[in-house]
Motif scaffolding. Structure first.
Motif, PDB file in Angstrom:
ATOM      1  N   UNK A   1      -0.068  -1.889  13.859  1.00  0.00           N
ATOM      2  CA  UNK A   1      -0.507  -3.288  13.802  1.00  0.00           C
ATOM      3  C   UNK A   1       0.378  -4.096  12.871  1.00  0.00           C
ATOM      4  N   UNK A   2       0.959  -3.441  11.860  1.00  0.00           N
ATOM      5  CA  UNK A   2       1.874  -4.132  10.961  1.00  0.00           C
ATOM      6  C   UNK A   2       3.115  -4.589  11.719  1.00  0.00           C
ATOM      7  N   UNK A   3       3.639  -3.724  12.597  1.00  0.00           N
ATOM      8  CA  UNK A   3       4.809  -4.101  13.401  1.00  0.00           C
ATOM      9  C   UNK A   3       4.464  -5.292  14.286  1.00  0.00           C
ATOM     10  N   UNK A   4       3.298  -5.262  14.905  1.00  0.00           N
ATOM     11  CA  UNK A   4       2.894  -6.360  15.782  1.00  0.00           C
ATOM     12  C   UNK A   4       2.767  -7.660  14.993  1.00  0.00           C
ATOM     13  N   UNK A   5       2.181  -7.571  13.811  1.00  0.00           N
ATOM     14  CA  UNK A   5       2.038  -8.768  12.978  1.00  0.00           C
ATOM     15  C   UNK A   5       3.412  -9.369  12.674  1.00  0.00           C
TER      16      UNK A   5
ATOM     17  N   UNK B   1      -2.595  -9.886  15.506  1.00  0.00           N
ATOM     18  CA  UNK B   1      -2.358  -8.436  15.544  1.00  0.00           C
ATOM     19  C   UNK B   1      -3.590  -7.633  15.172  1.00  0.00           C
ATOM     20  N   UNK B   2      -4.703  -8.339  14.960  1.00  0.00           N
ATOM     21  CA  UNK B   2      -5.945  -7.678  14.549  1.00  0.00           C
ATOM     22  C   UNK B   2      -5.740  -6.922  13.237  1.00  0.00           C
ATOM     23  N   UNK B   3      -5.020  -7.576  12.327  1.00  0.00           N
ATOM     24  CA  UNK B   3      -4.785  -6.999  11.003  1.00  0.00           C
ATOM     25  C   UNK B   3      -5.033  -8.104   9.973  1.00  0.00           C
ATOM     26  N   UNK B   4      -6.289  -8.541   9.828  1.00  0.00           N
ATOM     27  CA  UNK B   4      -6.560  -9.701   8.963  1.00  0.00           C
ATOM     28  C   UNK B   4      -6.389  -9.427   7.483  1.00  0.00           C
ATOM     29  N   UNK B   5      -6.569  -8.212   7.041  1.00  0.00           N
ATOM     30  CA  UNK B   5      -6.545  -7.933   5.596  1.00  0.00           C
ATOM     31  C   UNK B   5      -5.158  -7.523   5.153  1.00  0.00           C
ATOM     32  N   UNK B   6      -4.198  -8.435   5.335  1.00  0.00           N
ATOM     33  CA  UNK B   6      -2.817  -8.113   4.949  1.00  0.00           C
ATOM     34  C   UNK B   6      -2.651  -8.205   3.450  1.00  0.00           C
ATOM     35  N   UNK B   7      -3.185  -9.260   2.835  1.00  0.00           N
ATOM     36  CA  UNK B   7      -3.032  -9.460   1.398  1.00  0.00           C
ATOM     37  C   UNK B   7      -4.137  -8.710   0.671  1.00  0.00           C
ATOM     38  N   UNK B   8      -3.805  -7.601   0.097  1.00  0.00           N
ATOM     39  CA  UNK B   8      -4.801  -6.752  -0.548  1.00  0.00           C
ATOM     40  C   UNK B   8      -4.940  -7.140  -2.006  1.00  0.00           C
ATOM     41  N   UNK B   9      -6.195  -7.066  -2.500  1.00  0.00           N
ATOM     42  CA  UNK B   9      -6.436  -7.405  -3.897  1.00  0.00           C
ATOM     43  C   UNK B   9      -6.212  -6.213  -4.803  1.00  0.00           C
ATOM     44  N   UNK B  10      -6.140  -5.019  -4.238  1.00  0.00           N
ATOM     45  CA  UNK B  10      -5.947  -3.840  -5.069  1.00  0.00           C
ATOM     46  C   UNK B  10      -4.614  -3.193  -4.751  1.00  0.00           C
ATOM     47  N   UNK B  11      -3.875  -2.843  -5.770  1.00  0.00           N
ATOM     48  CA  UNK B  11      -2.592  -2.185  -5.594  1.00  0.00           C
ATOM     49  C   UNK B  11      -2.823  -0.766  -5.094  1.00  0.00           C
ATOM     50  N   UNK B  12      -2.240  -0.446  -3.935  1.00  0.00           N
ATOM     51  CA  UNK B  12      -2.460   0.870  -3.342  1.00  0.00           C
ATOM     52  C   UNK B  12      -1.463   1.908  -3.832  1.00  0.00           C
ATOM     53  N   UNK B  13      -0.512   1.502  -4.669  1.00  0.00           N
ATOM     54  CA  UNK B  13       0.446   2.462  -5.202  1.00  0.00           C
ATOM     55  C   UNK B  13      -0.271   3.500  -6.048  1.00  0.00           C
ATOM     56  N   UNK B  14      -0.016   4.760  -5.756  1.00  0.00           N
ATOM     57  CA  UNK B  14      -0.709   5.829  -6.464  1.00  0.00           C
ATOM     58  C   UNK B  14      -0.181   5.977  -7.884  1.00  0.00           C
ATOM     59  N   UNK B  15      -1.080   6.167  -8.825  1.00  0.00           N
ATOM     60  CA  UNK B  15      -0.676   6.454 -10.196  1.00  0.00           C
ATOM     61  C   UNK B  15      -0.229   7.907 -10.306  1.00  0.00           C
ATOM     62  N   UNK B  16       0.637   8.153 -11.255  1.00  0.00           N
ATOM     63  CA  UNK B  16       1.035   9.520 -11.568  1.00  0.00           C
ATOM     64  C   UNK B  16      -0.024  10.109 -12.493  1.00  0.00           C
ATOM     65  N   UNK B  17      -0.383  11.351 -12.269  1.00  0.00           N
ATOM     66  CA  UNK B  17      -1.405  11.985 -13.089  1.00  0.00           C
ATOM     67  C   UNK B  17      -1.011  11.943 -14.564  1.00  0.00           C
ATOM     68  N   UNK B  18      -1.977  11.680 -15.456  1.00  0.00           N
ATOM     69  CA  UNK B  18      -1.652  11.545 -16.886  1.00  0.00           C
ATOM     70  C   UNK B  18      -0.906  12.747 -17.457  1.00  0.00           C
ATOM     71  N   UNK B  19      -1.369  13.955 -17.133  1.00  0.00           N
ATOM     72  CA  UNK B  19      -0.722  15.131 -17.726  1.00  0.00           C
ATOM     73  C   UNK B  19       0.703  15.308 -17.222  1.00  0.00           C
ATOM     74  N   UNK B  20       0.953  14.903 -15.962  1.00  0.00           N
ATOM     75  CA  UNK B  20       2.311  14.986 -15.417  1.00  0.00           C
ATOM     76  C   UNK B  20       3.189  13.903 -16.030  1.00  0.00           C
ATOM     77  N   UNK B  21       2.670  12.675 -16.128  1.00  0.00           N
ATOM     78  CA  UNK B  21       3.453  11.570 -16.663  1.00  0.00           C
ATOM     79  C   UNK B  21       3.811  11.790 -18.117  1.00  0.00           C
ATOM     80  N   UNK B  22       2.893  12.335 -18.885  1.00  0.00           N
ATOM     81  CA  UNK B  22       3.167  12.565 -20.299  1.00  0.00           C
ATOM     82  C   UNK B  22       4.275  13.596 -20.485  1.00  0.00           C
ATOM     83  N   UNK B  23       4.245  14.652 -19.683  1.00  0.00           N
ATOM     84  CA  UNK B  23       5.294  15.674 -19.796  1.00  0.00           C
ATOM     85  C   UNK B  23       6.620  15.157 -19.244  1.00  0.00           C
TER      86      UNK B  23
END
Length: 714
Positions: free
Chosen positions: A152-156, A193-215
Motif C-alpha cells: 500500500x505504501x508503493x501505491x500511495x 491507497x487505503x493507507x490513511x495512517x501514514x504520519x505516525x505519532x510514535x517512532x517505530x525505530x526499535x531501541x537497542x537493549x540497554x545491556x547491549x548498548x552499554x557494552x
C-alpha cells in the motif's frame, strides 16, 4: 555531464526560462560548496546527475536516467523534472508535505514512481500529458489499486507522483498539463491507497537493549580512547606513503597487466614513488632478521600500492630500491606495542600494515558510534562532519560540535559557533581528533575503504554511505567480541533481541537512555546524566525539535507507566519513607485523574509533564518528589531534578520499597563495574563510596517502617 541530445523540437518555457538543450538543470538550486559547476547537467543530457545540489555528501544515486522513460513522453518528463527542480518561489505544495519545495532526494524518488504512469499512458496510446482525461486518471486509479505484488505504501507513492504532476500543471506547457480541477475527487494519496495512517505519532525505530548498548558504548570508548592511540602512529606513516603512491600514479588506471607489461608498469610506479619518498624525506619500512635489517615487503607493498610478488621476484625492482639510498627503518609499518587494559594487553602479536588498515576501519566505526550516540546526531549529520568541527568555550566549560543539520531549511542548516552548535562531551571531541588524524581531506568519514584511491581523492568531496554502517557496525561488534574482549576480560557485546544494530537505532536508543538512565556498567551509570545535560543544552536552541520530541515522548511514557505502578503499589501497602513521603502519597493519589488522557502531540506531552502532580521521579537511590523551592539540586536551566547534584538529605527525597530492593541489586552492579577494565582510580573510589551510601540508606528505610523494632535498627 553526458553528451546533450538534439535541441527541443519547439520552444518551451518553464517558469520564465526558455528551454534549450544547453539550459542548466540546476539553475535555481544552491550548489554544495564542494560541487564543480562545470560538471552539473544541462537539459539535453541523457542523464541528469543532481548530487551537486544535495546539502550532504553521504548520499549517492541521485540521478535521472531518461532512457528509462518511454520515448513519446520523455521530453515531457524532462520539462516536468526541470519545473520540479527550478520552481522554488510559490512552489505547489501537496497536503502533509513537510517542506515548501521538494528536495532533490524527494523529486528523484517521486519521478521514479511517475515512471509506471508514463509507461501505462504510452501503452494506451497517449503521447502527451495534455491528452490525459479524467476518465484516464480513473482508469489508472483502478490499475494501481488492483495491482498485486506491491505494498500500500508503493501505491500511495504512485498516486502522489501523479498528484504532484497535476499540482505543477500551471508551470508546464499547455500540451503537458493534466486536466483542470481536482483529480480523484480531491482524496489524499493515503486515502486512495487505503493507507490513511501514514504520519505516525510514535517512532517505530526499535531501541537497542540497554545491556547491549552499554557494552557497545563501553567497547567503542575503549577503542577511541586506548586502542586508537596504539595504532595511529603506524597508520599515519602507512597512509602518508599511500597518499604519495596515488599522487605519483594519479592518472594510471592500474589495469591488470600480465607478464612483461605488468613488470614495466610496476617498475615505472616504483621509480616515481621512490623519488617522491626521497623528496618527502621519508624512510622505507623494514624488519629485523637476526642482525640484519631487510625491506618489509608486505608493508611497502601495502603502503606503496604494489603487487607483493613484484617486490619479491623482480630483480630490477630490488636494484632500483637499493640504488635509491633511502634508509630502511625496522618496524616503521608494524604496530608492536599494545596498551595493557586490566593488566593485559588488548592484542597479542604484531600487526602488519594490512592488519593496521583493517583495524582502522573498526576504529573509525567506533568513532562514529561515540559521536552519533553521545551527541544525538542523525546518521547523515555525523557522516558529514568536517575537520575542525570541535571548538571549546573555557568560560562555559563546554565543548561545541559544528556541522550541517539535516531536515531543516535555510540558515538553520548550518550549526556553527556563530549559529547554534551542538554541545557535546569530551569523549565526542576525542573521537573527532582520532578521525582528524586519519582522514586525508576535510571530511571525517571519507567514502570507500581506507587508503584506496576513492578514499583519498573522492573522499575530499564524498562521505561514507549510511548503508555501509549496516555492515561496519556488526563487523565491529564481531571483531571486538572475538579479538579484544577475551584478551582484557571485557564483557562481550553480544547480539540484540531487536535484530541488526543499524545507525538510526542509536538516536532512538539515546532518547530512551537519557530518560531512563539504567544502572549497570560504568558506561551506563556515569555517562547518561552528563549526556542529558549536554543534549538539552544543545537542542534547546530550537534548531532541531525532533530529538527533543523524542525525549519528551519518552519522558511522558515513563512518567505515565511509573505513576500507574506507584498508585497500584501504594494501595497494596508499599512503605514509603523519607522527608517527602507524605507529598509522594498525595501526588500519587492526585495523579489518578490523568487516567485515560490521550496524548497525540509533543506539545501535549510537554504540557502534561509540566503539571506539578506528575513531578515524581524515580532515581537510582531514591524517589524525588520534585518541588523547585526545596530542591537541593535546583538548577534554573533544568525542569526537574538534576541527579548529578542529588543530596540524600534533600527535602524532596522519598524512598519506596522498590528503591530499597533495587539498592542491593545496584550495589552488586556497581561491584561488577569495578571489574571493568580501564576505570580511572578516582571513579573507582566514587563507586566504592556509592556502595557504602546504599548500605546506610537500607538501614534508614527499615528503621522507619511502622512497627520496626530496636533489633531491626541494629
Amino acid at each position: 555531464m553526458t553528451k546533450p541530445t538534439s535541441e527541443p523540437a519547439a520552444t518551451d518555457v518553464i517558469n520564465g526560462t526558455v528551454i534549450t538543450a544547453r539550459t542548466p538543470v540546476l539553475l535555481q538550486r544552491a550548489l554544495h560548496p564542494d560541487a564543480d559547476p562545470a560538471g552539473t547537467p544541462v537539459f539535453g543530457d541523457a542523464t541528469w546527475r543532481l548530487a551537486a545540489a544535495l546539502p550532504d555528501r553521504h548520499t549517492s544515486g541521485q540521478a535521472l536516467t531518461w532512457v528509462r522513460y518511454p520515448l513519446p513522453l520523455r521530453h515531457s518528463c524532462k520539462l516536468y523534472a526541470f519545473a520540479l527542480v527550478n520552481v522554488v518561489d510559490e512552489a505547489p505544495r501537496l497536503p502533509n508535505a513537510r517542506t515548501g519545495v521538494p528536495g532533490i532526494k524527494t523529486l528523484t524518488a517521486d519521478l521514479g514512481y511517475l515512471h509506471p504512469f508514463t509507461v501505462w499512458l504510452v501503452e494506451r496510446g497517449i503521447r502527451r500529458f495534455g491528452d490525459v482525461g479524467q476518465s484516464d486518471l480513473d482508469s489508472y486509479y483502478n490499475h494501481v489499486t488492483d495491482k498485486t505484488g506491491v505494498s500500500t505504501s508503493w501505491k500511495r507513492k504512485a498516486f502522489i507522483a501523479v498528484q504532484r504532476l497535476h499540482a505543477y500543471r500551471r508551470f508546464l506547457p499547455e500540451h503537458d498539463r493534466l486536466p483542470e480541477g481536482p483529480i480523484w475527487g480531491g482524496a489524499s494519496a493515503a486515502e486512495l491507497a487505503d493507507q490513511p495512517a501514514v504520519r505516525k505519532t510514535e517512532n517505530s525505530t526499535l531501541r537497542i537493549q540497554p545491556e547491549v548498548m552499554q557494552k557497545l558504548l563501553s567497547a567503542a570508548l575503549l577503542v577511541t580512547g586506548t586502542i586508537a592511540d596504539d595504532l595511529l602512529p603506524v597508520a599515519q606513516r602507512i597512509l602518508a606513503m599511500r597518499a604519495l603512491a596515488h599522487q605519483v600514479s594519479a592518472h594510471e588506471q592500474r589495469p591488470r597487466f600480465q607478464g612483461a607489461e605488468r613488470n614495466t608498469f610496476s617498475l615505472g610506479h616504483l621509480r616515481r614513488l621512490l623519488c617522491a619518498v626521497t623528496t618527502a624525506g621519508l624512510a622505507l619500512p623494514g624488519r629485523r632478521i637476526g642482525d640484519q635489517i631487510v625491506l618489509d615487503h608486505v608493508g611497502f607493498a601495502t603502503a606503496g600500492w604494489f603487487d607483493r610478488e613484484f617486490l619479491h621476484r623482480n630483480v630490477a625492482g630490488r636494484e632500483v630500491i637499493a640504488a635509491s639510498g633511502i634508509p630502511i627503518m625496522p618496524g616503521l609499518f608494524t604496530a608492536a606495542e599494545f596498551t595493557q587494559v586490566n593488566d593485559r594487553p588488548w592484542r597479542e602479536g604484531d600487526a602488519d600494515a594490512p592488519t593496521v588498515l583493517e583495524l582502522l576501519r573498526h576504529v573509525t566505526t567506533a568513532c562514529f558510534l561515540v559521536i552519533a550516540y553521545l551527541s544525538g546526531l542523525r546518521t547523515g549529520e555525523a557522516l558529514n562532519l568536517r575537520r575542525g568541527c570541535i571548538s571549546r568555550n573555557p568560560t562555559l566549560g563546554m565543548v561545541f560540535l559544528s556541522g550541517q543539520q539535516m531536515k531543516v531549511s535555510g540558515a538553520r542548516q548550518d550549526r556553527s559557533p556563530a549559529t547554534i552548535p551542538w554541545v557535546v562531551t569530551e569523549q565526542v571531541a576525542d573521537a573527532v581528533s582520532v578521525l582528524e588524524a586519519i582522514a586525508p581531506g576535510p571530511l571525517l568519514f571519507p567514502i570507500e575503504a581506507i587508503g584506496t584511491r576513492d578514499w583519498i581523492v573522492d573522499g575530499a568531496v564524498s562521505s561514507r554511505r549510511a548503508g555501509s554502517l549496516g555492515r561496519d557496525i556488526p563487523a565491529f561488534m564481531r571483531w571486538f567480541d572475538s579479538a579484544v574482549a577475551p584478551m582484557i576480560g571485557h564483557p562481550a557485546i553480544g547480539t540484540d533481541a531487536g535484530g541488526k544494530i543499524v545507525a538510526p537505532r542509536l538516536r532512538r536508543t539515546l532518547a530512551w537512555h537519557i530518560v531512563r538512565r539504567p544502572g549497570g556498567t560504568v558506561a551506563g551509570a556515569t555517562q547518561y546524566g552528563h549526556v542529558h545535560t549536554r543534549i538539552i543544552q544543545s537542542y534547546a536552541g530550537r534548531a532541531d525539535a525532533g530529538f527533543l520530541d523524542e525525549i519528551t515522548f519518552e519522558e511522558f511514557l515513563l512518567r505515565a507507566e511509573t505513576l500507574h505502578e506507584d498508585y497500584r503499589r501504594l494501595r497494596h501497602g508499599e512503605h514509603v519513607s523519607g522527608p517527602a513521603a507524605d507529598a509522594y502519597r498525595a501526588r500519587v493519589q492526585a495523579a489518578e485523574r490523568f487516567a485515560g488522557l490521550a496524548i497525540t502531540s509533543p506539545a501535549q506531552a510537554a504540557t502534561a509533564l509540566a503539571n506539578p502532580d506528575l513531578q515524581i521521579h524515580h532515581g537510582a537511590l531514591l524517589t524525588c518528589v520534585y518541588r523547585p523551592a526545596t530542591a537541593a539540586c535546583r538548577d534554573d536551566t533544568a525542569d526537574g531534578p538534576v541527579w548529578s547534584r542529588c543530596r540524600l538529605t534533600c527535602a524532596n527525597a522519598a524512598r519506596t520499597d522498590r528503591d530499597i530492593a533495587q539498592l542491593g541489586e545496584h550495589a552488586d552492579n556497581l561491584r561488577t563495574d569495578l571489574a571493568i577494565p580501564g576505570i580511572p582510580a578516582p571513579l573507582r573510589e566514587r563507586i566504592r563510596d556509592r556502595v557504602a551510601e546504599h548500605e546506610r540508606a537500607l538501614v534508614a528505610h527499615d528503621t522507619s517502617r511502622p512497627g520496626a523494632t530496636s533489633e531491626c535498627a541494629q
